[in-house]
Design an enzyme around this catalytic site. Structure first.
Site, PDB file in Angstrom:
ATOM      1  CB  THR A  76      -3.011  32.697 -29.003  1.00 12.48           C
ATOM      2  OG1 THR A  76      -2.629  31.329 -29.096  1.00 12.48           O
ATOM      3  CG2 THR A  76      -4.526  32.791 -29.019  1.00 12.48           C
ATOM      4  CE1 TYR A  90      -4.532  30.425 -31.825  1.00 11.39           C
ATOM      5  CE2 TYR A  90      -6.467  29.447 -30.826  1.00 11.39           C
ATOM      6  CZ  TYR A  90      -5.138  29.797 -30.762  1.00 11.39           C
ATOM      7  OH  TYR A  90      -4.408  29.509 -29.640  1.00 11.39           O
ATOM      8  CB  SER A 124       5.644  30.544 -27.899  1.00 17.78           C
ATOM      9  OG  SER A 124       4.850  29.446 -27.485  1.00 17.78           O
ATOM     10  CB  THR A 155       0.135  31.181 -23.635  1.00 16.58           C
ATOM     11  OG1 THR A 155      -0.708  30.288 -24.379  1.00 16.58           O
ATOM     12  CG2 THR A 155      -0.444  32.587 -23.656  1.00 16.58           C
ATOM     13  CG  ASP A 156       1.372  26.421 -26.678  1.00 16.49           C
ATOM     14  OD1 ASP A 156       0.410  26.566 -25.892  1.00 16.49           O
ATOM     15  OD2 ASP A 156       1.245  25.968 -27.827  1.00 16.49           O
ATOM     16  CE  LYS A 228      -1.224  27.484 -22.134  1.00 15.67           C
ATOM     17  NZ  LYS A 228      -1.047  27.562 -23.599  1.00 15.67           N
ATOM     18  CD  GLU A 355      22.773   8.969   2.462  1.00 12.59           C
ATOM     19  OE1 GLU A 355      23.944   9.006   2.896  1.00 12.59           O
ATOM     20  OE2 GLU A 355      21.953   8.092   2.787  1.00 12.59           O
TER      21      GLU A 355
END
Length: 402
Positions: A76, A90, A124, A155-156, A228, A355
């Site tokens: 972006t 965009y 990305s 940023t994704d 994010k 466990e």
């Protein structure tokens, strides 16, 4: 300009009004490996104030300005909208990184000598693990001559870019990832401030030996912890229960805490065992994620095993538990040689649902599934010994101060 000839005249005019020159850009084709990173081209040689010394890295000879290389991968921050008020509509990865850096001059020249490398120009999510490996090599190559590196990404999946670099970059010099939530040519674009502050942070040397950090919205976070949290808001990145490492306010970088690996600064143990220059891209294993939820079936795990994956990370509920059907499928897959990492959808808390440790299942404490996948992938790439893989996951996945 030719590759953007279909954009409208209004779009181009809007970008120029925002102070961004539209020039030629190297675009990484989908599925292709980038060419070896070219030498960084200085964008400025302006002097700056004395760079603070670090025990492992003395002050710059002759008090020269720090050298920072900005490596662009798109996202972006390099996006363009058709109108200045289209904050969320965009095309990502349109503007060359040299133009984004150039728009910050001459002020950026007072911070550092900045060069640029166009690694790619895509969203990305479009990058492959093979390309992640090439990006690591490009960052290390840049750090041979630079005092710090800034990588711009979408940023994704920025937190995955960051954690991969955190696990693989060999140099302990600052590596800072940044991007934006709004494209470059809209009203209120956050990219210019983020990029400027990322360069300032890298030039300061404050994150030397921190590994990779993410810097947006005036805050910087550790790669292992950051995530994010919102698809639209500019304050989307969060450092989890421990918060940000610090903040950047104009010329002042304030560091409030450090990742545990900083304690190893200057020692051979600082770097991880994952030197990707020693493995071929074809040798990086396939590792997938299986998500658990109410009455989750085991078909996804069975399909992954049948497809020949080497590892699966389960995103478990609560403290890492998975459904009965998934557990049954996991047992069958382990018999076929698949190694499992047990993480939790919450990203923090105890994560093993048995466990006692079960052969073939490795608890991955406090790691989000998408990051646990990268750690398991790298561990399996460098060893087929489960005990060694388990030791790396335990030590690197949940580091502590001595």
């Amino acid at each position: 300009m030719s590759r953007r000839s279909t954009l409208t005249t209004a779009l181009v005019s809007g970008a120029l009004a925002a102070g961004i020159a539209l020039g030629a850009s190297t675009v990484l084709p989908a599925g292709a490996s980038p060419a070896p990173a070219p030498a960084a081209t200085p964008a400025s040689t302006s002097a700056t104030a004395a760079h603070p010394a670090h025990p492992a890295h003395p002050a710059h000879p002759g008090d020269r300005a720090p050298r920072v290389t900005v490596i662009g991968t798109g996202g972006t921050i390099a996006g363009l909208a058709e109108t200045r008020d289209a904050l969320q509509t965009y095309r990502a990865g349109q503007v060359p990184i040299a133009d984004l850096v150039g728009a910050l001059q001459p002020e950026l020249g007072a911070v550092a000598q900045v060069g640029t490398v166009q690694f790619g120009n895509a969203g990305s999510s479009g990058y492959t693990i093979e390309q992640f490996r090439e990006l690591t090599l490009a960052v290390d190559a840049a750090l041979e001559t630079s005092d710090g590196v800034v990588v711009t990404t979408g940023t994704d999946t920025m937190e995955e870019f960051a954690y991969w670099l955190d696990l693989t970059v060999r140099s302990d010099k600052p590596v800072v990832l940044t991007g934006s939530m709004r494209p470059s040519n809209v009203i209120g674009a956050d990219g210019p401030a983020n990029l400027f502050n990322a360069v300032r942070l890298a030039a300061s040397g404050d994150t030397t030996c921190f590994g990779t950090v993410v810097m947006l919205n005036d805050e910087f976070h550790a790669a292992r912890e950051v995530t994010k949290t919102d698809a639209l808001r500019v304050d989307t990145f969060d450092g989890g229960q421990f918060g940000a490492l610090g903040v950047v306010d104009e010329a002042r970088v304030t560091t409030r805490r450090a990742p545990a690996r900083a304690e190893l600064c200057g020692t051979r143990e600082w770097a991880t065992p994952f030197d990707v220059s020693t493995v071929e891209a074809a040798d990086l294993p396939r590792v997938e994620i299986a998500y658990s939820y109410q009455e989750a079936g085991g078909e996804a795990i069975a399909a992954f095993a049948a497809a020949g994956v080497e590892g699966v990370v389960t995103a478990g509920t609560g403290a890492g538990g998975i459904s009965p059907a998934m557990r049954e499928a996991r047992t069958a897959a382990i018999e076929r040689g698949v190694v499992f990492g047990a993480s939790t959808r919450t990203g923090s808390g105890a994560v093993y649902d048995g466990e006692v440790p079960e052969p073939g299942v490795i608890g991955m404490e406090d790691l989000l599934p998408q990051k646990a996948r990268l750690l398991l992938l790298l561990s399996l790439a460098f060893s087929d010994d489960e005990a060694q893989v388990r030791a790396w996951v335990d030590g690197l996945g949940s580091p502590e101060f001595a």
